[in-house]
Design a protein around this motif. Structure first.
Motif, PDB file in Angstrom:
ATOM      1  N   ILE A  82       0.877  -1.168   0.000  1.00  0.00           N
ATOM      2  CA  ILE A  82       0.000   0.000   0.000  1.00  0.00           C
ATOM      3  C   ILE A  82       0.912   1.215   0.000  1.00  0.00           C
ATOM      4  O   ILE A  82       1.793   1.343   0.857  1.00  0.00           O
ATOM      5  N   TYR A  83       0.713   2.073  -0.970  1.00  0.00           N
ATOM      6  CA  TYR A  83       1.603   3.209  -1.192  1.00  0.00           C
ATOM      7  C   TYR A  83       0.837   4.520  -1.130  1.00  0.00           C
ATOM      8  O   TYR A  83      -0.312   4.599  -1.578  1.00  0.00           O
ATOM      9  N   MET A  84       1.486   5.537  -0.619  1.00  0.00           N
ATOM     10  CA  MET A  84       0.983   6.900  -0.721  1.00  0.00           C
ATOM     11  C   MET A  84       1.699   7.520  -1.925  1.00  0.00           C
ATOM     12  O   MET A  84       2.934   7.529  -1.988  1.00  0.00           O
ATOM     13  N   VAL A  85       0.914   7.980  -2.889  1.00  0.00           N
ATOM     14  CA  VAL A  85       1.443   8.543  -4.124  1.00  0.00           C
ATOM     15  C   VAL A  85       1.010  10.005  -4.183  1.00  0.00           C
ATOM     16  O   VAL A  85      -0.179  10.307  -4.068  1.00  0.00           O
ATOM     17  N   HIS A  86       1.980  10.899  -4.371  1.00  0.00           N
ATOM     18  CA  HIS A  86       1.694  12.334  -4.315  1.00  0.00           C
ATOM     19  C   HIS A  86       2.316  13.057  -5.502  1.00  0.00           C
ATOM     20  O   HIS A  86       3.401  12.690  -5.962  1.00  0.00           O
ATOM     21  N   SER A  87       1.634  14.083  -5.957  1.00  0.00           N
ATOM     22  CA  SER A  87       2.218  14.978  -6.963  1.00  0.00           C
ATOM     23  C   SER A  87       1.779  16.404  -6.690  1.00  0.00           C
ATOM     24  O   SER A  87       0.718  16.652  -6.126  1.00  0.00           O
ATOM     25  N   ASN A  88       2.637  17.302  -7.067  1.00  0.00           N
ATOM     26  CA  ASN A  88       2.368  18.733  -7.023  1.00  0.00           C
ATOM     27  C   ASN A  88       2.861  19.266  -8.363  1.00  0.00           C
ATOM     28  O   ASN A  88       4.066  19.379  -8.582  1.00  0.00           O
ATOM     29  N   LEU A  89       1.942  19.501  -9.287  1.00  0.00           N
ATOM     30  CA  LEU A  89       2.326  20.022 -10.594  1.00  0.00           C
ATOM     31  C   LEU A  89       1.804  21.447 -10.720  1.00  0.00           C
ATOM     32  O   LEU A  89       0.629  21.710 -10.493  1.00  0.00           O
ATOM     33  N   SER A  90       2.709  22.337 -11.085  1.00  0.00           N
ATOM     34  CA  SER A  90       2.358  23.751 -11.209  1.00  0.00           C
ATOM     35  C   SER A  90       2.190  24.132 -12.669  1.00  0.00           C
ATOM     36  O   SER A  90       3.077  23.891 -13.492  1.00  0.00           O
ATOM     37  N   ALA A  91       1.056  24.732 -12.957  1.00  0.00           N
ATOM     38  CA  ALA A  91       0.792  25.253 -14.291  1.00  0.00           C
ATOM     39  C   ALA A  91       1.226  26.706 -14.343  1.00  0.00           C
ATOM     40  O   ALA A  91       1.022  27.453 -13.386  1.00  0.00           O
ATOM     41  N   GLN A  92       1.826  27.084 -15.455  1.00  0.00           N
ATOM     42  CA  GLN A  92       2.225  28.473 -15.616  1.00  0.00           C
ATOM     43  C   GLN A  92       1.855  28.942 -17.011  1.00  0.00           C
ATOM     44  O   GLN A  92       2.100  28.258 -18.000  1.00  0.00           O
ATOM     45  N   ASP A  93       1.248  30.122 -17.078  1.00  0.00           N
ATOM     46  CA  ASP A  93       0.907  30.757 -18.350  1.00  0.00           C
ATOM     47  C   ASP A  93       1.822  31.968 -18.503  1.00  0.00           C
ATOM     48  O   ASP A  93       1.723  32.938 -17.756  1.00  0.00           O
ATOM     49  N   LYS A  94       2.739  31.883 -19.472  1.00  0.00           N
ATOM     50  CA  LYS A  94       3.700  32.969 -19.717  1.00  0.00           C
ATOM     51  C   LYS A  94       3.324  33.774 -20.953  1.00  0.00           C
ATOM     52  O   LYS A  94       4.134  34.536 -21.469  1.00  0.00           O
ATOM     53  N   PHE A 178       6.725  18.499  -8.460  1.00  0.00           N
ATOM     54  CA  PHE A 178       7.441  17.350  -7.926  1.00  0.00           C
ATOM     55  C   PHE A 178       6.466  16.220  -7.643  1.00  0.00           C
ATOM     56  O   PHE A 178       5.249  16.404  -7.669  1.00  0.00           O
ATOM     57  N   ALA A 179       7.029  15.041  -7.357  1.00  0.00           N
ATOM     58  CA  ALA A 179       6.215  13.880  -6.997  1.00  0.00           C
ATOM     59  C   ALA A 179       7.006  13.017  -6.026  1.00  0.00           C
ATOM     60  O   ALA A 179       8.234  13.037  -6.032  1.00  0.00           O
ATOM     61  N   TRP A 180       6.280  12.277  -5.188  1.00  0.00           N
ATOM     62  CA  TRP A 180       6.932  11.306  -4.322  1.00  0.00           C
ATOM     63  C   TRP A 180       6.025  10.114  -4.097  1.00  0.00           C
ATOM     64  O   TRP A 180       4.813  10.206  -4.256  1.00  0.00           O
ATOM     65  N   ILE A 181       6.671   9.002  -3.726  1.00  0.00           N
ATOM     66  CA  ILE A 181       5.964   7.756  -3.451  1.00  0.00           C
ATOM     67  C   ILE A 181       6.560   7.179  -2.181  1.00  0.00           C
ATOM     68  O   ILE A 181       7.778   7.124  -2.027  1.00  0.00           O
ATOM     69  N   TYR A 182       5.683   6.702  -1.289  1.00  0.00           N
ATOM     70  CA  TYR A 182       6.130   6.146  -0.024  1.00  0.00           C
ATOM     71  C   TYR A 182       5.287   4.910   0.298  1.00  0.00           C
ATOM     72  O   TYR A 182       4.060   4.966   0.267  1.00  0.00           O
ATOM     73  N   LYS A 183       5.944   3.805   0.591  1.00  0.00           N
ATOM     74  CA  LYS A 183       5.232   2.576   0.955  1.00  0.00           C
ATOM     75  C   LYS A 183       4.829   2.661   2.405  1.00  0.00           C
ATOM     76  O   LYS A 183       5.666   2.814   3.289  1.00  0.00           O
ATOM     77  N   VAL A 184       3.522   2.564   2.677  1.00  0.00           N
ATOM     78  CA  VAL A 184       3.034   2.676   4.054  1.00  0.00           C
ATOM     79  C   VAL A 184       2.768   1.323   4.709  1.00  0.00           C
ATOM     80  O   VAL A 184       2.750   1.243   5.936  1.00  0.00           O
TER      81      VAL A 184
END
Length: 187
Positions: A82-94, A178-184
């Motif tokens: 069982i894993y906790m899967v996380h992402s934080n993706l930032s959108a940018q309009d230039k 960024f993203a990370w994965i951690y086995k819980v």
């Protein structure tokens, strides 16, 4: 209401059986892993307006199992659990007509969508002043995964006035995307 009674609290290694006050037992606690995977985006990635795009996370800061494929932008799960899967993706309009409208982040498992993130709609509507030009969308899920499963992250960004070439980006810089994965626990 149940009551949990313990004689001693200490570090756990491997799976542990916990005996509850009423004599019942629970197994599976402590099957997690103190190792985690973390990858981030160092440079901006251009994306097309309103098109699902795999996030190219280009810098690994922790990969104790060597499970990240930079050529496929996928993490291969090293063991069942069982894993906790996380992402934080930032959108940018230039663009010159800046104004993000929608920002969606998704987790894919084995090339198929596993879970939709929050759809942040109408970020820069006609009354937004100033318009939203940078927005981070996070997604965290707890998933039961098998050894060999491949995890990747996708994003879909849209703006009010698309430009050519595209001025939409998955924003780099480490803290932005960024993203990370951690086995819980073991399954």
């Amino acid at each position: 209401m149940s009551k949990l009674e313990v004689r001693e609290i200490g570090p756990i290694s491997g799976e542990t059986e916990v005996r509850l006050a009423d004599g019942a037992t629970a197994v599976g606690f402590g099957g997690g892993d103190d190792k985690y995977f973390h990858v981030y985006k160092k440079s901006d990635q251009t994306v097309e307006n309103n098109v699902y795009t795999k996030a190219v996370l280009d810098t690994v800061s922790s990969d104790p199992y060597g499970a990240w494929s930079s050529s496929n932008n996928e993490y291969t799960i090293p063991s069942d659990g069982i894993y906790m899967v996380h992402s934080n993706l930032s959108a940018q309009d230039k663009g010159s007509n800046q104004g993000l409208r929608n920002v969606i982040v998704e987790i894919y498992v084995n090339g198929s969508i596993q879970d939709h993130g929050r759809n942040s709609n109408n970020l820069s509507n006609s009354s937004a002043n100033p318009p939203v030009t940078l927005f981070a969308n996070t997604l965290t899920r707890v998933l039961t995964l098998s050894s060999g499963d491949k995890i990747s992250w996708y994003a879909r960004f849209s703006c009010g006035t698309p430009e050519t070439p595209s001025a939409l980006f998955v924003s780099g810089g480490g803290d932005n995307s960024f993203a990370w994965i951690y086995k819980v626990a073991s399954s």
